[in-house]
Enzyme design. Structure first.
Site, short mmCIF file in Angstrom:
data_model
loop_
_atom_site.label_atom_id
_atom_site.label_comp_id
_atom_site.label_asym_id
_atom_site.label_seq_id
_atom_site.Cartn_x
_atom_site.Cartn_y
_atom_site.Cartn_z
N ARG A 117 -12.40 16.15 6.54
CA ARG A 117 -11.72 14.91 6.97
C ARG A 117 -11.87 13.76 5.97
O ARG A 117 -11.71 12.60 6.33
CB ARG A 117 -12.19 14.47 8.36
CG ARG A 117 -11.94 15.53 9.41
CD ARG A 117 -12.00 14.96 10.80
NE ARG A 117 -11.76 16.02 11.77
CZ ARG A 117 -12.68 16.83 12.25
NH1 ARG A 117 -13.94 16.69 11.86
NH2 ARG A 117 -12.38 17.77 13.10
N LYS A 139 -1.58 7.45 -2.86
CA LYS A 139 -0.62 8.43 -2.34
C LYS A 139 -0.99 9.79 -2.90
O LYS A 139 -1.08 9.97 -4.13
CB LYS A 139 0.80 8.09 -2.80
CG LYS A 139 1.49 7.06 -1.94
CD LYS A 139 2.96 7.02 -2.30
CE LYS A 139 3.68 5.93 -1.54
NZ LYS A 139 5.08 5.79 -1.97
N GLU A 233 2.99 1.20 2.66
CA GLU A 233 4.44 1.17 2.42
C GLU A 233 5.23 0.79 3.67
O GLU A 233 6.15 1.48 4.08
CB GLU A 233 4.91 2.53 1.88
CG GLU A 233 6.26 2.42 1.17
CD GLU A 233 6.65 3.71 0.44
OE1 GLU A 233 5.87 4.19 -0.39
OE2 GLU A 233 7.76 4.19 0.71
P1 NAD Z 1 1.72 16.79 -14.73
O1 NAD Z 1 0.46 16.51 -14.06
O2 NAD Z 1 2.39 18.08 -14.44
O3 NAD Z 1 1.46 16.68 -16.28
C1 NAD Z 1 2.49 17.03 -17.17
C2 NAD Z 1 2.04 18.15 -18.15
O4 NAD Z 1 1.16 17.57 -19.09
C3 NAD Z 1 1.27 19.29 -17.49
O5 NAD Z 1 1.65 20.48 -18.11
C4 NAD Z 1 -0.19 18.98 -17.83
O6 NAD Z 1 -0.96 20.15 -17.91
C5 NAD Z 1 -0.05 18.33 -19.18
N1 NAD Z 1 -1.09 17.37 -19.54
C6 NAD Z 1 -1.66 16.44 -18.75
N2 NAD Z 1 -2.46 15.65 -19.47
C7 NAD Z 1 -2.42 16.11 -20.74
C8 NAD Z 1 -3.01 15.70 -21.95
N3 NAD Z 1 -3.76 14.61 -22.03
N4 NAD Z 1 -2.76 16.43 -23.07
C9 NAD Z 1 -1.93 17.52 -23.02
N5 NAD Z 1 -1.32 17.93 -21.92
C10 NAD Z 1 -1.55 17.23 -20.79
O7 NAD Z 1 2.81 15.66 -14.45
P2 NAD Z 1 2.82 14.06 -14.55
O8 NAD Z 1 4.06 13.73 -15.26
O9 NAD Z 1 1.54 13.51 -15.03
O10 NAD Z 1 2.97 13.61 -13.04
C11 NAD Z 1 4.08 13.93 -12.28
C12 NAD Z 1 3.64 14.11 -10.85
O11 NAD Z 1 3.07 12.90 -10.38
C13 NAD Z 1 4.77 14.45 -9.91
O12 NAD Z 1 4.38 15.49 -9.05
C14 NAD Z 1 4.98 13.18 -9.11
O13 NAD Z 1 5.46 13.41 -7.82
C15 NAD Z 1 3.59 12.62 -9.10
N6 NAD Z 1 3.54 11.18 -8.90
C16 NAD Z 1 2.76 10.71 -7.91
C17 NAD Z 1 2.65 9.36 -7.71
C18 NAD Z 1 1.73 8.83 -6.65
O14 NAD Z 1 1.77 7.64 -6.36
N7 NAD Z 1 0.88 9.64 -6.12
C19 NAD Z 1 3.36 8.46 -8.52
C20 NAD Z 1 4.15 8.98 -9.55
C21 NAD Z 1 4.22 10.35 -9.73
N1 GLY Z 2 4.56 5.80 -6.83
C1 GLY Z 2 4.96 5.10 -5.66
C2 GLY Z 2 3.83 4.53 -4.90
O1 GLY Z 2 2.70 4.67 -5.28
O2 GLY Z 2 4.05 3.92 -3.90
#
Ligand code: NAD
Ligand code: GLY
Length: 359
Positions: A117, A139, A233
């Site tokens: 939890r 989030k 939100e």
């Molecule tokens: P990701 O985590 O898939 O990273 C992209 C790629 O880069 C992956 O292949 C990873 O292995 C690689 N990588 C990561 N760090 C690296 C580094 N320093 N050097 C080399 N390779 C590296 O994707 P992302 O673009 O970081 O994030 C996208 C995700 O984040 C989506 O799922 C999206 O929905 C989520 N997101 C969440 C929020 C939130 O508020 N929680 C906000 C924006 C995006």
């Molecule tokens: N990335 C959108 C949020 O954190 O609300």
């Protein structure tokens, strides 16, 4: 090192931003405060950065290395983390560390939110998107085959440790995808920052140190202020979804992982700006500025042709931003000012999606 605070009363936390933070023993010792730790990361990040963090934290730190990629952001992958936590007999006062991009951060944060939890999670973001956005604000979640981020929880991190030095190993396409979320902050809330981005986009594309440090810190300041004002939100935080209703439809329509999240958000932002212009909300010039900056960043500026208007509308209708059966969109009123609305001409939206970009 720069520190930005997310003020949330008893759940307030700090975002530490600085080159070399993964190796800063004192900082990590202060944050962890003697608790057991498990690092959750993916196989690509592990190759580049896990060794440095485990060297900082010491040998008794457990690890859980996941397969990389958006297509692995599933409940089954969260299950892998829970299995490791159970096997290692982690307890409620132990700590998860999410070392990676937004995918690792969202999965590990969600696993932490549910395990017993709720256990603490420290975010150690290694992509630009994660450093400016996903690691901050609590989030967490995973995708469902029928929709992006549909299963999740709000779970604020205990701290965020962002080391821009880790971005040196990030592929250029991933880095540029992160710039989409940086541009988003300018469009929704900070006209000066948007103008700064227009003037400094070339330096940012080169990962010039001072420009990058400013972009990350300013993005975190804006996000921290929004999260503090509206953690769950109910209002202002929805502005952070600019471009996301179009963007999530693109990601789900193509299949999770075909376009990067930031690429879909970039296209979605231009589409939102174009729609705002058609509604008479946004000046033609401002819509063009949004598009120009996205194009200069070499990001997509529209949904792919294989997703036709009807398909996009269907996908948008299943977005989380739908309330009471009404689709809500975040649309810019000007550079630096946006609003969420369900009150718009749906036929005009359909027409825009059929016609494609204005020029
Ligand atoms: P990701 O985590 O898939 O990273 C992209 C790629 O880069 C992956 O292949 C990873 O292995 C690689 N990588 C990561 N760090 C690296 C580094 N320093 N050097 C080399 N390779 C590296 O994707 P992302 O673009 O970081 O994030 C996208 C995700 O984040 C989506 O799922 C999206 O929905 C989520 N997101 C969440 C929020 C939130 O508020 N929680 C906000 C924006 C995006
Ligand atoms: N990335 C959108 C949020 O954190 O609300």
């Amino acid at each position: 090192m720069k520190t930005v605070t997310v003020p949330l009363g008893a759940r307030s936390y700090s975002i530490f931003i600085g080159d070399g933070m993964l190796g800063d023993r004192q900082c990590w010792r202060d944050i962890i405060a003697g608790r057991r730790t498990m690092i959750v990361t993916d196989e690509i990040v592990a190759e580049h950065h896990l060794g440095r963090l485990t060297a900082t934290l010491g040998d008794d730190c457990a690890t859980c290395v996941l397969a990389a990629g958006e297509s692995r952001k599933t409940l089954a992958t969260a299950g892998e983390v829970w299995n490791r936590l159970m096997e290692a007999r982690f307890a409620r006062d132990d700590v998860l560390i999410a070392l990676g991009g937004g995918v690792v951060g969202d999965i590990a944060g969600f696993a932490a939110a549910c395990y017993q939890r709720g256990i603490a999670c420290i975010q150690a973001p290694t992509t630009l998107i994660a450093q400016v956005d996903s690691a901050v604000g609590g989030k967490t979640g995973v995708n469902h085959p029928l929709g992006k981020n549909m299963i999740g929880a709000f779970h604020q991190p205990a701290a965020v440790v962002a080391d821009p030095g880790t971005l040196a190993t990030l592929p250029d396409t991933e880095y540029r995808a992160g710039l989409a979320e940086v541009i988003k902050y300018g469009v929704i809330l900070d006209a000066d920052f948007f103008a700064w981005l227009e003037a400094n986009i070339d330096a940012l594309l080169e990962q010039e140190h001072d420009a990058l440090a400013h972009a990350i810190a300013r993005s975190c300041e804006i996000k921290a202020a929004i999260v503090a004002a509206d953690e769950h939100e109910q209002g202002q935080r929805a502005l952070l979804n600019l471009g996301h209703t179009f963007g999530h439809a693109i990601e789900t329509g193509l299949g999770h992982g075909r376009w990067r999240h930031g690429e879909a958000v970039a296209a979605g932002m231009v589409m939102a700006a174009d729609f705002a212009r058609r509604l008479g909300w946004l000046k033609h010039d401002d819509a063009r500025r949004v598009r120009d900056l996205v194009v200069r960043t070499a990001l997509p500026d529209w949904a792919p042709a294989e997703l036709d208007a009807e398909r996009l509308l269907t996908l948008m209708a299943s977005d989380k931003k739908v309330r009471g059966g009404r689709l809500r969109l975040v649309l810019p009123r000007a550079i630096g000012r946006a609003e969420a609305t369900a009150d718009f001409d749906h036929e005009l939206l359909r027409r825009m999606l059929k016609e494609g970009p204005a020029e």
